[in-house]
Write a protein that holds these residues in place. Structure first.
Motif, mmCIF file in Angstrom:
data_model
loop_
_atom_site.group_PDB
_atom_site.id
_atom_site.type_symbol
_atom_site.label_atom_id
_atom_site.label_comp_id
_atom_site.label_asym_id
_atom_site.label_seq_id
_atom_site.Cartn_x
_atom_site.Cartn_y
_atom_site.Cartn_z
ATOM 1 N N ALA A 45 3.133 64.133 31.684
ATOM 2 C CA ALA A 45 3.383 62.794 32.234
ATOM 3 C C ALA A 45 3.460 61.749 31.117
ATOM 4 O O ALA A 45 4.314 60.857 31.148
ATOM 5 N N LEU A 46 2.563 61.865 30.128
ATOM 6 C CA LEU A 46 2.567 60.908 29.012
ATOM 7 C C LEU A 46 3.848 61.039 28.193
ATOM 8 O O LEU A 46 4.466 60.024 27.819
ATOM 9 N N PHE A 47 4.251 62.274 27.926
ATOM 10 C CA PHE A 47 5.480 62.491 27.161
ATOM 11 C C PHE A 47 6.686 61.914 27.892
ATOM 12 O O PHE A 47 7.506 61.186 27.310
ATOM 13 N N LEU A 48 6.811 62.216 29.188
ATOM 14 C CA LEU A 48 7.953 61.725 29.960
ATOM 15 C C LEU A 48 7.922 60.208 30.097
ATOM 16 O O LEU A 48 8.966 59.547 30.065
ATOM 17 N N ALA A 60 9.495 73.309 28.157
ATOM 18 C CA ALA A 60 10.739 73.198 28.919
ATOM 19 C C ALA A 60 11.123 71.739 29.116
ATOM 20 O O ALA A 60 12.299 71.376 28.996
ATOM 21 N N CYS A 61 10.132 70.885 29.394
ATOM 22 C CA CYS A 61 10.403 69.442 29.544
ATOM 23 C C CYS A 61 10.952 68.863 28.248
ATOM 24 O O CYS A 61 11.901 68.072 28.262
ATOM 25 N N THR A 62 10.355 69.251 27.137
ATOM 26 C CA THR A 62 10.788 68.730 25.839
ATOM 27 C C THR A 62 12.231 69.125 25.548
ATOM 28 O O THR A 62 13.040 68.296 25.126
ATOM 29 N N VAL A 63 12.569 70.394 25.784
ATOM 30 C CA VAL A 63 13.932 70.865 25.545
ATOM 31 C C VAL A 63 14.920 70.119 26.427
ATOM 32 O O VAL A 63 15.980 69.669 25.969
ATOM 33 N N LEU A 64 14.586 69.955 27.699
ATOM 34 C CA LEU A 64 15.486 69.284 28.638
ATOM 35 C C LEU A 64 15.692 67.821 28.274
ATOM 36 O O LEU A 64 16.812 67.305 28.324
ATOM 37 N N VAL A 65 14.617 67.144 27.879
ATOM 38 C CA VAL A 65 14.720 65.714 27.556
ATOM 39 C C VAL A 65 15.543 65.492 26.302
ATOM 40 O O VAL A 65 16.443 64.646 26.267
ATOM 41 N N TYR A 66 15.260 66.261 25.250
ATOM 42 C CA TYR A 66 15.963 66.040 23.995
ATOM 43 C C TYR A 66 17.417 66.501 24.050
ATOM 44 O O TYR A 66 18.259 65.995 23.305
#
Length: 493
Positions: A241-244, A205-211
């Motif tokens: 946390a590392l990805f963000l 979900a974080c990946t989808v939101l960020v991209y």
């Protein structure tokens, strides 16, 4: 952000026991288990009421909706059941249908007067409940057919996108983003959907939101001053946390945020390129063809010169076409005119462009020089444009060199010739300098695009081949399933 997580008020009613363990004794159990014959017996022979709740405050219509029995729901409505009846937390049968994604039952309810925007004590609507339980098809159905507000806030200011991100339902997040749900909305605690996805450590979900977002959400702080990366770190979700953090670092280093030219990057460089083309064309006519200090233009030189000008005009026309034309945007939510087609079909080769914030079919790349994406519908125009640009630069360079060469014959050395050219014809030198740069860039781009067209592959696919499963064969190596031979592809193109 408060230390406690979202308090999930259960929208899911307590299910009854298995029919094998518990006999059907009343209209409620008959509705829950789909026993139409016994339901009719209770109503028509025993005189049972369908407009009254059971001891828990639940109605027969609620149970039929929960378990997706549209025929029973219709029978109940025809025999006194109220589609607007609410349980002890003011949830209607439509709320219960949303829990299990009961589309058929929801159609019966909504076609018989149920309100799609009915809200319970927490201001949850059916869209919120569907997002809480990951019922993506149900959510899309009531939005596409019944125009439910997919961005409505509840009592805490949380939209369905907040709930989908918190629960980690990535497909639901994608649907809501596709329908242009507000990604930057902050709830009463100042949290965006990305905050809640980070809180639960929902990586996908974080990946989808960020991209899909503008990257600004990475920097948003909640009411306690925490960004999403700080929340993920505080909760021990190190991978998230590392990805963000990496995305945040890349955002901070982006030159758009440091220089005023960043505003120009948002607009694109199409106005700049337009000015360059017009300026070069005018300079070519005045300083190369019509210059008074050069020899008289011969018929051959004049023919090639006007051919170059004609190509420049053609370039301007194709520049306008490929920069203003729809590159192949996939329709937004408001564009669905066929109520039968409730599923969103995203073509395999499409991609979301973060600059345009739209999904483009057969996405090639976003070209800042035309301020537009290059996709399925304008790729041919783009290729013709760069081909014309290459030919224009080549012809005009050749004509300019010939004009200078004929004006300064018989010079002893190369050094003397160059010095005379620079001194006597500075405008032509300026024209050649810019024209040669354009020629190199246009030739390189034309060659790359021609190669890709011959192979029927896009720039995006070449750059990200390892990310797309359809570009890998059974052995895991690169394999392009769209390459059917150069001749056939060129004919199709």
């Amino acid at each position: 952000m408060a230390s406690s997580e979202i308090e999930v008020v259960s929208s899911e009613p307590k299910t009854q026991k298995n029919p094998a363990e518990m006999p059907v004794l009343d209209v409620f159990s008959a509705s829950a288990y789909g026993d139409f014959q016994k339901l009719r017996k209770f109503v028509e022979q025993d005189g049972a009421s369908l407009s009254k709740p059971d001891v828990h405050g639940y109605y027969a219509l609620h149970w039929a909706a929960l378990n997706n029995f549209p025929d029973i729901a219709h029978y109940i409505i025809q025999h006194g059941g109220d589609v607007s009846a609410t349980d002890n937390v003011q949830q209607t049968a439509l709320h219960w249908a949303a829990v299990q994604g009961a589309i058929l039952a929801a159609d019966v309810l909504l076609q018989n007067g149920a309100r799609v925007e009915a809200a319970d004590v927490h201001d949850y609507r059916a869209v919120h409940v569907a997002a809480q339980y990951g019922q993506t098809s149900f959510l899309n159905h009531i939005v596409a057919i019944y125009h439910a507000d997919f961005d409505a806030p509840d009592n805490e200011g949380r939209s369905p996108l907040h709930w989908a991100a918190y629960k980690g339902f990535a497909d639901t997040v994608r649907l809501l983003l596709f329908r242009d749900a507000c990604q930057g909305r902050q709830d009463k605690e100042g949290c965006t959907p990305l905050h809640w996805a980070a809180l639960r450590g929902n990586m996908e979900a974080c990946t989808v939101l960020v991209y899909a977002g503008s990257k600004k959400e990475l920097m948003v702080k909640d009411n306690t001053g925490f960004t999403p990366v700080q929340i993920a770190s505080d909760k021990g979700h190190q991978r998230v946390a590392l990805f963000l953090a990496n995305q945040q670092r890349a955002h901070r280093k982006c030159w758009r945020d440091k220089f005023c030219i960043g505003k120009m990057a948002d607009i694109g460089y199409a106005p700049v390129l337009l000015c360059i083309i017009v300026f070069q064309t005018v300079l070519f006519m005045n300083s190369v063809l019509a210059a008074p200090n050069l020899t008289k233009v011969t018929a051959a030189v004049g023919l090639w010169g006007w051919a170059a000008i004609s190509l420049a005009v053609g370039s301007l026309i194709m520049f306008y076409r490929c920069s203003s034309k729809d590159p192949g945007y996939i329709k937004r939510a408001g564009d669905f005119s066929n109520p039968i087609n409730t599923e969103i079909i995203r073509p395999v080769r499409s991609k979301h462009c973060p600059t345009c914030n739209r999904c483009v079919e057969q996405f090639d790349h976003h070209c800042p020089w035309i301020s537009n994406c290059v996709g399925k519908r304008n790729k041919r125009d783009f290729f013709i444009f760069i081909c014309l640009g290459t030919l224009t630069s080549l012809l005009s360079t050749a004509v300019a060199v010939q004009r200078i060469w004929s004006a300064l014959p018989g010079l002893q050395t190369e050094e003397t010739w160059i010095r005379r050219v620079v001194v006597q014809y500075p405008s032509i030198v300026a024209f050649l300098f810019v024209d040669i740069i354009i020629l190199i860039a246009a030739t390189t781009l034309t060659k790359a695009q021609a190669t890709q067209i011959a192979r029927n592959i896009t720039t995006n696919e070449l750059a990200n081949a390892n990310r797309y499963g359809y570009l890998r064969g059974p052995d895991g190596r690169f394999q392009n399933p769209y390459n059917h031979g150069c001749r056939k592809i060129v004919l199709i193109f």
